[in-house]
Design a protein around this motif. Structure first.
Motif, mmCIF file in Angstrom:
data_model
loop_
_atom_site.group_PDB
_atom_site.id
_atom_site.type_symbol
_atom_site.label_atom_id
_atom_site.label_comp_id
_atom_site.label_asym_id
_atom_site.label_seq_id
_atom_site.Cartn_x
_atom_site.Cartn_y
_atom_site.Cartn_z
ATOM 1 N N ARG A 106 48.690 34.107 50.102
ATOM 2 C CA ARG A 106 47.592 35.055 49.803
ATOM 3 C C ARG A 106 47.348 35.978 50.993
ATOM 4 N NH1 ARG A 106 42.290 32.110 48.427
ATOM 5 N NH2 ARG A 106 41.546 34.085 47.599
ATOM 6 N N LEU A 107 47.431 35.427 52.195
ATOM 7 C CA LEU A 107 47.203 36.246 53.397
ATOM 8 C C LEU A 107 48.314 37.295 53.520
ATOM 9 C CD1 LEU A 107 46.229 33.490 56.023
ATOM 10 C CD2 LEU A 107 44.687 34.877 54.616
ATOM 11 N N ASP A 108 49.561 36.844 53.342
ATOM 12 C CA ASP A 108 50.699 37.778 53.459
ATOM 13 C C ASP A 108 50.561 38.922 52.455
ATOM 14 O OD1 ASP A 108 51.924 36.500 55.572
ATOM 15 O OD2 ASP A 108 53.158 35.214 54.285
ATOM 16 N N ALA A 109 50.092 38.570 51.251
ATOM 17 C CA ALA A 109 49.986 39.597 50.202
ATOM 18 C C ALA A 109 48.939 40.654 50.553
ATOM 19 C CB ALA A 109 49.635 38.931 48.870
ATOM 20 N N GLU A 110 47.976 40.294 51.390
ATOM 21 C CA GLU A 110 46.926 41.260 51.756
ATOM 22 C C GLU A 110 47.385 42.240 52.836
ATOM 23 O OE1 GLU A 110 44.011 41.898 50.405
ATOM 24 O OE2 GLU A 110 44.464 40.369 48.904
ATOM 25 N N LEU A 111 48.410 41.856 53.599
ATOM 26 C CA LEU A 111 48.763 42.664 54.777
ATOM 27 C C LEU A 111 49.029 44.142 54.473
ATOM 28 C CD1 LEU A 111 50.848 40.128 56.910
ATOM 29 C CD2 LEU A 111 48.560 41.024 57.385
ATOM 30 N N PRO A 112 49.760 44.481 53.393
ATOM 31 C CA PRO A 112 50.051 45.911 53.201
ATOM 32 C C PRO A 112 48.859 46.743 52.730
ATOM 33 C CG PRO A 112 51.435 44.493 51.793
ATOM 34 C CD PRO A 112 50.392 43.631 52.377
ATOM 35 N N TRP A 113 47.720 46.103 52.438
ATOM 36 C CA TRP A 113 46.627 46.826 51.781
ATOM 37 C C TRP A 113 45.708 47.600 52.729
ATOM 38 C CZ3 TRP A 113 45.960 48.294 46.964
ATOM 39 C CH2 TRP A 113 46.681 47.665 45.965
ATOM 40 N N GLY A 115 45.962 50.184 54.799
ATOM 41 C CA GLY A 115 45.998 51.652 54.681
ATOM 42 C C GLY A 115 45.420 52.125 53.356
ATOM 43 N N PRO A 116 45.951 51.620 52.222
ATOM 44 C CA PRO A 116 45.393 52.038 50.927
ATOM 45 C C PRO A 116 43.900 51.736 50.794
ATOM 46 C CG PRO A 116 47.464 50.866 50.623
ATOM 47 C CD PRO A 116 47.152 50.771 52.069
ATOM 48 N N ASP A 117 43.452 50.571 51.267
ATOM 49 C CA ASP A 117 42.020 50.240 51.151
ATOM 50 C C ASP A 117 41.148 51.274 51.872
ATOM 51 O OD1 ASP A 117 42.327 48.031 49.579
ATOM 52 O OD2 ASP A 117 42.152 46.565 51.203
ATOM 53 N N GLY A 118 41.706 51.904 52.903
ATOM 54 C CA GLY A 118 40.966 52.940 53.635
ATOM 55 C C GLY A 118 40.786 54.210 52.826
ATOM 56 N N LEU A 119 41.463 54.283 51.646
ATOM 57 C CA LEU A 119 41.344 55.479 50.804
ATOM 58 C C LEU A 119 40.384 55.255 49.638
ATOM 59 C CD1 LEU A 119 45.098 56.525 50.822
ATOM 60 C CD2 LEU A 119 43.240 57.373 52.256
ATOM 61 N N HIS A 142 42.470 46.594 43.405
ATOM 62 C CA HIS A 142 42.458 45.681 44.547
ATOM 63 C C HIS A 142 41.030 45.298 44.936
ATOM 64 C CE1 HIS A 142 43.190 44.622 48.946
ATOM 65 N NE2 HIS A 142 43.761 43.685 48.245
ATOM 66 N N TYR A 143 40.129 46.288 44.984
ATOM 67 C CA TYR A 143 38.726 45.971 45.312
ATOM 68 C C TYR A 143 38.117 45.066 44.237
ATOM 69 C CZ TYR A 143 38.207 48.875 49.462
ATOM 70 O OH TYR A 143 38.311 49.380 50.737
ATOM 71 N N ARG A 144 38.508 45.360 42.956
ATOM 72 C CA ARG A 144 37.974 44.516 41.879
ATOM 73 C C ARG A 144 38.451 43.072 42.067
ATOM 74 N NH1 ARG A 144 39.461 48.105 38.011
ATOM 75 N NH2 ARG A 144 37.697 49.501 38.186
#
Ligand SMILES: C[S@@+](CC[C@H](N)C(=O)[O-])C[C@H]1O[C@@H](n2cnc3c(N)ncnc32)[C@H](O)[C@@H]1O
Length: 506
Positions: A106-113, A115-119, A142-144
């Motif tokens: 679960r942690l690894d899956a969050e790593l790429p987010w 940059g996108p989360d900043g948008l 993702h936020y949902r």
């Protein structure tokens, strides 16, 4: 480690403070530690010899300063342990969590987010996915998934770790977006339906619905029928000037977003994403910073007035020449100028910053005893035996560690023989594992290619090296004062009591 929405106003106030200032730092610390392999490089406590920072840095082929910034924070948070010889090990609880392969995935899956989360602003404007580095990212989804439809919780410990790692930074981003797009202010004014919010902001209804639902998860917004407003707790916490203060604090934190998301690169290669040693970046950053500081002038003035009163107990300020280096908003120098009708203050900073200082000093009616000195504090010669008091307020943390002794030498030379140097800084404890807020501030200074926070004994050693062998450290409410002078010069041994600034100043 706050995981669920707070209930009482005091808890919400604390959570908002944390989300606005340090939640993104905490997420970035954990993500960078995972990406760099720091968690795996640390021996588990009791199972291997603790490693010093230099050994860890070698093992990771990373910057020693960067690794230190991370492990000191991990130790402060209880995720790592420090022994008396400054060796570090992973706390056994952390090691057990990270052995859990489901959590690791679960942690690894969050790593790429990151940059996108900043948008999120963009996602809310259009109500759909956004483009980032050549790919479409379902940011609303993702936020949902993080906040509105989270999967069943794992163990409480795993959930708390995941929460800090994955949700801390997005929580800040929700607040940043709500502030930037004007939604927070509209909700604070009165309840609005989604169409009313849409008409006022030109944002998509889907985006607005997501944003208010996220604010509801944070305990800030709630629906009453079709209208969305602040919760009772949020209204209490954000009344008066508090909303404007929160918005300013969010806008400062938002400036670090990209650099925090790439913290691992900075720790690995000392590659600075927000490089404040770049003259143009620094000029823009600190011009804006000076305006932010001006906005909180009154609260900082209480500290600087108290510092001036403290110094005046051993160094009468009548007719004194004071130099305020890296003056920012002018708040420290101005407090000394107002201590007596005859104190002269020289305000030193970058030219662009001094424009705002002139206005602040004029407002306090001390411009007739003011001199404005533009220059570069890294190279400026401040003269010889020219000043009774020199102030370095929140400035040493701007300098890379190797530049501090040189500045101290120029400052010591510019002090009159009986003069006093006043450093206002975030001083670390002697183990360098706290206070937590100071360490987070230090992390930001490291990642902007700026300074190091030091303990009092580390300061005292450097000051002795330039002849200021007598020094004391006095704690103010949010930072510390270090006072230093030549041998035989009296220094105050305690802070003057808190005195209310005069109405003209507040
Ligand atoms: C962190 S702020 C502190 C502001 C203020 N002293 C206070 O405590 O509110 C650091 C200040 O150092 C100034 N500064 C940074 N680099 C500088 C340089 N190379 N020369 C002169 N001033 C510089 C910035 O413009 C900024 O005002």
């Amino acid at each position: 480690m706050p995981a669920s929405p707070p209930a009482a106003p005091a808890a919400l106030a604390q959570s908002l403070h944390f989300w606005a200032r340090n939640a993104s730092n905490e997420s970035a610390l954990l993500r960078a530690s995972l990406r760099l392999g720091l968690f795996d490089a640390l021996p588990e406590e009791g199972a291997g010899e603790p490693l010093p920072v230099s050994g860890l840095a070698r093992r990771l082929a990373a910057s020693e300063r960067g690794v230190r910034a991370l492990v000191e924070l991990l130790a402060c948070l209880g995720l790592a342990r420090q022994d008396d010889a400054h060796g570090y090990a992973l706390a056994s609880g952390t090691a057990a969590l990270l052995r859990d392969t489901a959590l690791r995935a679960r942690l690894d899956a969050e790593l790429p987010w990151w940059g996108p989360d900043g948008l999120l602003d963009e996602a809310v404007k259009h109500g759909g996915p956004v483009d980032f580095e050549g790919r479409r990212w379902d940011v609303p989804g993702h936020y949902r998934a993080l906040f509105l439809e989270p999967p069943p919780a794992a163990s409480p410990e795993a959930e708390a770790f995941f929460d800090c790692f994955a949700r801390g930074a997005p929580r800040m981003q929700v607040l940043v977006t709500a502030a930037r797009l004007g939604v927070l202010e509209l909700l604070a004014r009165r309840p609005h339906t989604l169409p009313e919010l849409g008409a006022a902001t030109y944002l998509s209804t889907d985006g607005l619905r997501l944003l208010v639902e996220l604010l509801a998860r944070l305990g800030i917004a709630r629906a009453d029928g079709a209208a969305w407003g602040l919760t009772d707790e949020a209204r209490k916490v954000l009344e008066g000037k508090a909303l404007a203060y929160l918005v300013r604090s969010l806008s400062v934190s938002a400036r670090y977003w990209e650099a925090l998301g790439r913290l691992d690169e900075t720790v690995r290669h000392e590659r600075y994403i927000l490089d404040l040693k770049d003259a143009e970046v620094s000029r823009r950053f600190y011009a804006d910073n000076s305006q932010q500081l001006t906005a909180v002038f009154a609260s900082h003035f209480q500290l600087s007035v108290r510092a001036a009163t403290t110094v005046s107990r051993t160094h009468p300020l009548e007719g004194a020449a004071v130099l305020d280096i890296g003056t920012g908003s002018g708040v420290w120098g101005a407090a000394f100028a107002r201590a007596t009708p005859t104190t002269h203050v020289t305000y030193f900073d970058q030219a662009v910053v001094l424009e705002q200082v002139r206005r602040n000093v004029a407002q306090l009616k001390v411009e007739d005893r003011a001199r404005f000195w533009p220059g570069d504090l890294f190279t400026q010669d401040f003269g010889t035996a020219a000043f009774d008091v020199i102030i370095l307020p929140q400035v040493l943390n701007v300098l890379r560690p190797e530049d501090v002794p040189g500045l101290f030498a120029r400052v010591a030379r510019a002090l009159k023989p009986g003069g006093v140097l006043l450093v206002a800084e975030y001083v670390l404890n002697e183990r360098r594992d706290g206070p937590l807020e100071h360490l987070y501030f230090g992390l930001r200074r490291f990642m902007t290619n700026e300074g190091d926070l030091l303990s009092f004994s580390e300061y005292a050693r450097l000051l002795s090296g330039v002849g200021l062998t007598s020094s004391v450290c006095l704690p103010l409410p949010t930072q510390e004062l270090v006072l230093a002078a030549r041998p035989g010069v009296a220094l105050p041994s305690e802070l003057a009591p808190h005195a209310r600034p005069t109405p003209a100043a507040a």
